[in-house]
Write an enzyme that holds these catalytic residues in place. Sequence first.
Site, mmCIF file in Angstrom:
data_model
loop_
_atom_site.group_PDB
_atom_site.id
_atom_site.type_symbol
_atom_site.label_atom_id
_atom_site.label_comp_id
_atom_site.label_asym_id
_atom_site.label_seq_id
_atom_site.Cartn_x
_atom_site.Cartn_y
_atom_site.Cartn_z
ATOM 1 N N LYS A 197 -0.470 -5.327 10.367
ATOM 2 C CA LYS A 197 -0.575 -5.210 11.808
ATOM 3 C C LYS A 197 -1.273 -4.015 12.301
ATOM 4 C CE LYS A 197 4.270 -6.334 12.359
ATOM 5 N NZ LYS A 197 5.885 -5.558 12.553
ATOM 6 N N GLY A 354 0.226 3.282 2.121
ATOM 7 C CA GLY A 354 0.963 1.986 1.883
ATOM 8 C C GLY A 354 0.629 1.272 0.916
#
Length: 398
Positions: A197, A354
Site C-alpha cells: 500500500k 515489516g
Amino acid sequence: MGFATIDDMPDVAGKRVLVRADLNVPIADGRVTDATRLSAAVPTLAAMADRGACVLVLSHFGRPTPGDKSLSLAAIAPALSAVMGRPVGFVADCIGPVAEAAVAAMTPGSIMVLENARFHPGEKANDPGFVAALARLGDFYINDAFSVSHRAHASTAGLAHVLPAFAGRSMAAELVALEKALGNPEHPVAAVVGGAKVSSKLDVLTHLVTKVDHLMIGGAMANTFLAARGIAVGKSLCEHDLAPMVLDILARAQVAGCTVHLPYEVVVARELAANAPHRSCNVHEVADDEMILDLGEAAVEALADAIKTCRTLVWNGPLGAFETTPFDAATVTLARIAGALTQSGGLVSVAGGGDTVAALNHAGVAEQFSYVSTAGGAFLEWMEGKPLPGVVALERRK
Ligand code: 3PG
Ligand code: MG
C-alpha cells in the site's frame, strides 16, 4: 555519536540496571517463532550481568487491553534464557511491592524479566508516577529497544529523563547503521520501497525523494503509481484514489533531482496462487482480467544497473508477491545482487521494516546486507524523517 553507550557507564557491579529491550516477539502455540529480537538483546544483557550488575529486563508484549493479563512475558523469559544460555528469572509485576521485593533479593550477575509494562496504563501514558515507580527499581537505565523508540512511553522515553541513561549495544548499532544509510550517507543513494500500500508509505516516499538519488518503487504500490500515470493495471491491487498524492510525490522527486524507477516490465497472472499460469509483459499490455504480481526480469536488471552505480542502499518492502512462487523472483534476484555488491565492498546496504526481513531471509541474503533492522514501525518512522522519542530522550542525556 550524540548519546552515551554502555561503554560510558561507571562501574555497575552490585548496581541495579534497568534494560528496556523489545521482547515483543511473534509466538504461535506458546512458542517463539522468530527469536531475532531476543538474540538482539543478548549482548547488552550479557555485558551487564558479566560486569556484576543486577539486570532487570523491561519490555512490553503485544497490545493488551485494560485488565487483560493474557499477554504475559512469563512465556518469553524461558525463551530468552534459552537464547542466552544462562538462567533468566521472571517477576510477576514491573512495579510495586512484588517487583521491589524481587529486586532486593537479586544477586549480582543475575537477570530477571519484569512483567509486561503495558499491563499498567501509565506505560503508554508516560505517566510521571509510573515512571517514578519504575525508576525506584534501578540505578541506571539502558534503552536497547530501537524497534519501540517511536513510542513516547514510560519505559522508552520517560525513564531516560529520571535515571542516568545509556544506549545498549543493539540500539547503538542500529543508530550507527541508520546514520550511514540516510542521515549522512555516501552518495549516490538508492532506496527500494515495496509493499502493498502506498497509503501506509506516503510520508516515507515524500521524505525519501528529498534524500536519495534513486527511488525504486515495487510491490503493489507501484501499481498505484502506474495507474496515476494513466496505465491500465487490470485487476491489480491498486489505490486509485491516491492518484493526486502519487503525482505530487513524482513532482517533488523531479524538483529534488531524484530519479523514480517505476516498473516498465511486469509479471502478470489471472490469480494469485502458487505457480499460477503467468507471463511477462510491458506495463502497457496488462489485460483487464490480469493482475501485476512481480517485476519482470528486464525491469530488475535495470534496477540492478542503477544500484551498481550507488554507494548506499536502503531497502523497505518486497518488490512482488514474494510469499507465492514464482512471484518472489524479482525480490530474490535484486536482494542477491545487493547482497553480493555489499560483500564485494562497494555498497552499504541497510534494510528493515515489516515484511522486509522475511523477504531477505527468503532470498537467503539477510547476512550479506550491512545491517538488517529488527524494527517495523520504528524503521518506517525513521524513514519518514521523524524524530523518535526514545532516541531523542537518549540524545538529551549526553
Ligand atoms: C513492534 O513490534 O513493532 C514493536 O515492538 C512496537 O510495538 P507496538 O507497535 O505495539 O508499539
Ligand atoms: Mg508495530
